[in-house]
Scaffold this active site. Structure first.
Site, PDB file in Angstrom:
ATOM      1  N   ASP A 157       0.305  -1.144  -0.385  1.00 36.09           N
ATOM      2  CA  ASP A 157       0.084  -0.143   0.381  1.00 36.09           C
ATOM      3  C   ASP A 157       0.899   1.133  -0.011  1.00 36.09           C
ATOM      4  O   ASP A 157       2.211   0.871   0.580  1.00 36.09           O
ATOM      5  CB  ASP A 157      -0.629   0.046   1.461  1.00 36.09           C
ATOM      6  CG  ASP A 157      -1.981   1.068   1.523  1.00 36.09           C
ATOM      7  OD1 ASP A 157      -2.393   1.463   0.231  1.00 36.09           O
ATOM      8  OD2 ASP A 157      -2.498   0.917   1.671  1.00 36.09           O
TER       9      ASP A 157
ATOM     10  N   GLU B 136       2.074   4.722  -4.405  1.00 33.38           N
ATOM     11  CA  GLU B 136       2.444   5.771  -5.627  1.00 33.38           C
ATOM     12  C   GLU B 136       2.845   6.560  -5.271  1.00 33.38           C
ATOM     13  O   GLU B 136       3.740   6.645  -6.728  1.00 33.38           O
ATOM     14  CB  GLU B 136       0.845   7.402  -5.322  1.00 33.38           C
ATOM     15  CG  GLU B 136       0.090   6.140  -4.860  1.00 33.38           C
ATOM     16  CD  GLU B 136      -0.678   5.126  -3.751  1.00 33.38           C
ATOM     17  OE1 GLU B 136      -1.460   4.393  -4.074  1.00 33.38           O
ATOM     18  OE2 GLU B 136      -0.461   5.862  -2.853  1.00 33.38           O
TER      19      GLU B 136
ATOM     20  N   ASP C  52      -8.733   3.449  -2.005  1.00 35.81           N
ATOM     21  CA  ASP C  52      -9.866   4.088  -0.953  1.00 35.81           C
ATOM     22  C   ASP C  52     -11.042   5.158  -1.709  1.00 35.81           C
ATOM     23  O   ASP C  52     -11.416   5.662  -1.641  1.00 35.81           O
ATOM     24  CB  ASP C  52      -9.315   4.722  -0.106  1.00 35.81           C
ATOM     25  CG  ASP C  52      -8.015   4.299   0.083  1.00 35.81           C
ATOM     26  OD1 ASP C  52      -7.530   3.047   0.793  1.00 35.81           O
ATOM     27  OD2 ASP C  52      -7.405   5.612   1.122  1.00 35.81           O
TER      28      ASP C  52
END
Length: 805
Positions: free
Chosen positions: A393, A396, A471
């Site tokens: 996670d 990015e 999300d």
């Protein structure tokens, strides 16, 4: 550009503006590469893994003003000045063309290319993008997208960019398809007729123009060729296709155990429990909070005995804390991202909010091979206690620095030995992290299939990880958006995808959560998730009525796992996604070109989930052919729109005529599958066939021939129906079990018989049974409410069943 040269492999232009190469990679794939420099730099890609797609025989015809390259499938026409490139099929029909006015342009480090966009063309793909499946949008208004992986919590259908950027799109027109892949990791942009309805433009802030034209002409062929270029999803472990339960966060250990016990007590199937960041000590990767989880190895062993795997989150931000082993070894090995002056970059992420010793993090430079290997080795401690999969996670990468939310762009990355700034690496950082994880797990457990889930990725990332859509928000619009987004990701080469069931941000209503769960039965990755402030959000959290419906939806997933596994195995071989927009199977039907509220799973199951609150009727379009209601067997003619009543329990599903749907009885986890009967639902057709694939579900031995592949065939005449199973291929054999065939017919048969083996000469009649004795008898057949059901032991040899009308 001046007159080009054909060197036998590429058409080369050299001029004051730079260097251009047009290279046929195969008869159907053409590479176009331009640099403003006198010569190309290294030929390097994080996405492309295979340029050996066949040796095309190319004819080059060079004239004063133009050049034509001809392969067996394509004609590439190049106008020399001003430079314009167009593509046509072998018959000369135009497929793609540069805009005659704008063409290719460059300003400083940026470039842009403008291509013709016809009103009757449809555009799909571009990775994880919101909006409609067809990127032309409503009224040919089009979308304008940016490729820049971003942490976007609580996003809605207007949010762009999101977490996964894939600069690949497919164009279809009158059933013919082609694709374009821009292999550029800088910030890129795509305008699909937004600025000007007859133009499709794309470009980047830096780097070279390097794109591939990929011919179909069938849409599925475009995806096959694109994934031949960029790689395909490895066959996932079977357990990862079961139901997964997650939240931010399940802790302490007693809560995890209570969760597992509740699933088993309520007999709601599930295969994995996921731990978010609170299992760690101060959010430090590769650690455990031993107050919350005093003995992780024993807990995981006990969960495993109950049929659960455990998956843990691992983020790419170890804290800059001396004495913490990953930080110390990373500093010693020079593994972290740096400022231009050589100082290691430190930034705030979750460890900056730890209760003890809060502070900034450092970030592995995953563009450095040594750093990827080092990070991959750190998973040893998690595997040693029994962790089954890894969840990457925040990659990015997300950094708590306003307003960008990511690393400063001037930071330096190794870039596989050719240092560059974060501007070039940002979009591929998540893909490289998942690569490090996948490769690390594969080295540490070389005989097991690695399972990795990632939030961020780039083209080619399907080789390393499944992807979930980040999300999302608990509302009906987000449920609908999940369908078109996941369909678009499949078109973009990512078959193993899912969306947080019920939404991650905010609490869904009971109805919304149930409808989302019903749709997610057909997400390749099926996981329920919830953010930290929400109340409990499990299948039983909304009262007994919804619990029963949710349980039935999850049971359906497990009943269909043999079919689901088959389709995922096909995706691993071809790249064609499991979750398919209708246009992939019916490219000539203009009515499905923009349809994104229903979909296919594989080629044979059409799903029209209920996506609107409170409705009592569902409109469904059925493409060409015959379709059978999965629940009733009622036959519908295709090329038609129908309306069916729906209740809370409804999951509208239709089986394509001629399909073989491989099923099993309900199990509580995939570990219970061995020995279960193989149930084969055969949808009527004059003649059809399908292949059933099985293996051990967890090892890599299938690569060495240890699989079980068997062809099923049906033929139907006026007086008899014959259903056959061939001799199996491969050396794997399932555990002893029954074979049960089910098919819809209008009246009870006169007789049912079986013939075994290749050389058997005589059919053996099977006894007719009633419902009371069918389950207890080793072999026989029964007829009830339009369905004939045949049962016999599965001998794993050729067999033919004859149903005499």
């Amino acid at each position: 550009m001046p007159r080009p040269v054909w060197d036998g492999k590429a058409l080369l232009f050299h001029g004051a503006q730079g260097t251009l190469a047009i290279t046929p990679i195969s008869d159907d794939v053409i590479r176009v590469r331009f640099t403003s420099q006198p010569a190309f730099g290294r030929d390097h890609s994080y996405a492309v893994v295979n340029h050996d797609l066949g040796a095309p025989a190319v004819k080059a015809e060079i004239k004063t003003d133009s050049t034509t390259l001809t392969t067996a499938s394509l004609k590439v026409m190049v106008q020399h000045s001003p430079l314009r490139i167009s593509f046509a099929n072998a018959a000369g029909e135009s497929l793609d063309a540069d805009d005659p006015v704008r063409g290719i342009s460059r300003a400083g480090t940026e470039f842009r290319i403008a291509k013709r966009l016809r009103n009757d063309e449809h555009v799909y793909g571009l990775g994880e993008k919101n909006g409609r499946l067809d990127k032309r949008g409503w009224q040919l208004g089009g979308y304008n997208y940016v490729m820049w992986n971003s942490d976007t919590p609580a996003y809605d259908s207007s949010t762009d960019p999101l977490y996964v950027d894939v600069p690949f799109f497919m164009v279809t027109r009158h059933g013919q398809a082609h694709g374009i892949f821009l292999d550029n990791t800088w910030r890129t942009f795509f305008d699909i007729g937004r600025e000007q309805t007859d133009l499709l433009t794309f470009g980047a802030d830096g780097g070279d123009l390097d794109y591939y034209f990929i011919n179909g002409p069938e849409p599925k062929k475009v995806i096959e060729r694109y994934t031949a270029l960029t790689g395909r999803m490895p066959l996932p472990p079977l357990w990862s296709l079961g139901y997964q339960q997650c939240r931010w966060s399940y802790y302490p250990e007693s809560r995890v155990r209570r969760l597992a016990d509740t699933f088993r007590e309520k007999q709601i199937p599930a295969d994995a429990i996921w731990l978010d960041i609170h299992y760690m000590d101060g959010y430090k990767p590769f650690t455990w909070d031993h107050q919350r989880f005093p003995d992780p190895k024993k807990m995981i062993s006990d969960l495993r005995a109950q049929g659960f795997r455990l998956v843990t989150i691992v983020d790419p931000h170890p804290p800059a804390l001396k004495g913490y082993a990953p930080y110390d070894s990373g500093m010693a090995g020079d593994q972290f991202v740096k400022w231009p002056d050589g100082k290691v970059f430190e930034g705030p992420v979750w460890p900056s909010q730890a209760e003890k010793n809060p502070g900034p993090s450092v970030f592995p430079d995953f563009s450095k091979p040594a750093a990827r290997a080092w990070w991959g080795s750190l998973y040893q401690s998690l595997l040693d206690v029994g962790v089954a999969g890894i969840w990457n996670d925040m990659n990015e990468p997300s950094v708590f620095i306003a307003p960008t939310g990511t690393m400063p762009l001037e930071l330096i990355h190794d870039n596989d030995g050719q240092p560059t700034t974060h501007r070039e690496i940002h979009n591929v950082y998540g893909q490289l992290m998942s690569r490090s994880t996948f490769d690390g797990l594969s080295r540490l457990r070389p005989d097991e299939r690695a399972f990795v889930l990632t939030r961020a990725s780039y083209a080619g990332g399907q080789r390393f990880a499944a992807v979930w859509a980040g999300d999302n928000t608990a509302d009906w619009a987000s449920l609908r958006q999940s369908v078109s987004t996941l369909l678009g990701m499949g078109v973009s080469g990512f078959p193993f995808v899912g969306s947080d069931i019920g939404g991650f941000v905010r609490m869904p209503s009971a109805e919304l959560c149930t409808r989302w769960l019903q749709a997610a039965v057909f997400y390749p990755f099926m996981r329920m998730h919830a953010e930290v402030t929400l109340p409990d959000k499990e299948p039983w959290s909304f009262g007994w009525r919804y619990e029963a419906v949710n349980k039935r939806a999850i049971e359906l997933r497990y009943e269909l796992l043999p079919y689901i596994y088959n389709v995922m195995q096909q995706a691993s071989e071809t790249g064609v996604p499991a979750l398919r927009p209708l246009f992939l199977e019916f490219p000539d039907d203009e009515r499905v070109a923009t349809r994104d509220d229903e979909f296919l799973f594989g080629s044979d199951l059409l799903i029209a989930p209920v996506l609107w609150e409170g409705i009592t009727e569902r409109e469904i379009y059925l493409p060409a052919g015959e379709w059978f209601d999965y629940w009733t067997g009622h036959k519908h003619a295709g090329n038609a729109t129908i309306n069916i009543p729906v209740t809370l329990d409804s999951i509208p599903m239709f089986v394509r005529g001629g399909a073989f749907i491989f099923r099993q009885p309900v199990v509580q986890n995939t570990g219970e599958m061995p020995g279960q009967p193989l149930r084969v639902l055969v949808a009527p057709a004059t003649e059809s066939e399908a292949v059933n694939y099985e293996d051990d579900g967890g090892s890599l031995q299938y690569r060495n021939g240890k699989f079980f592949k068997r062809r099923f065939h049906q033929s139907r005449g006026d007086y008899a129906i014959r259903i056959e199973a061939s001799a199996p291929e491969g050396t794997y054999r399932p555990v002893a079990r029954d074979l049960i065939l089910e098919t819809w017919i209008t009246q009870a048969p006169q007789t049912v018989s079986a013939r075994y083996g290749d050389n058997a000469s005589k059919d053996k009649p099977l006894p007719r049974l009633d419902a009371a004795t069918f389950g207890k008898s080793p072999r026989g057949w029964m007829y009830s409410e339009g369905v004939v059901t045949i049962k016999d032991s599965d001998r794993f040899e050729p067999v033919r069943f004859t149903i005499q009308n």
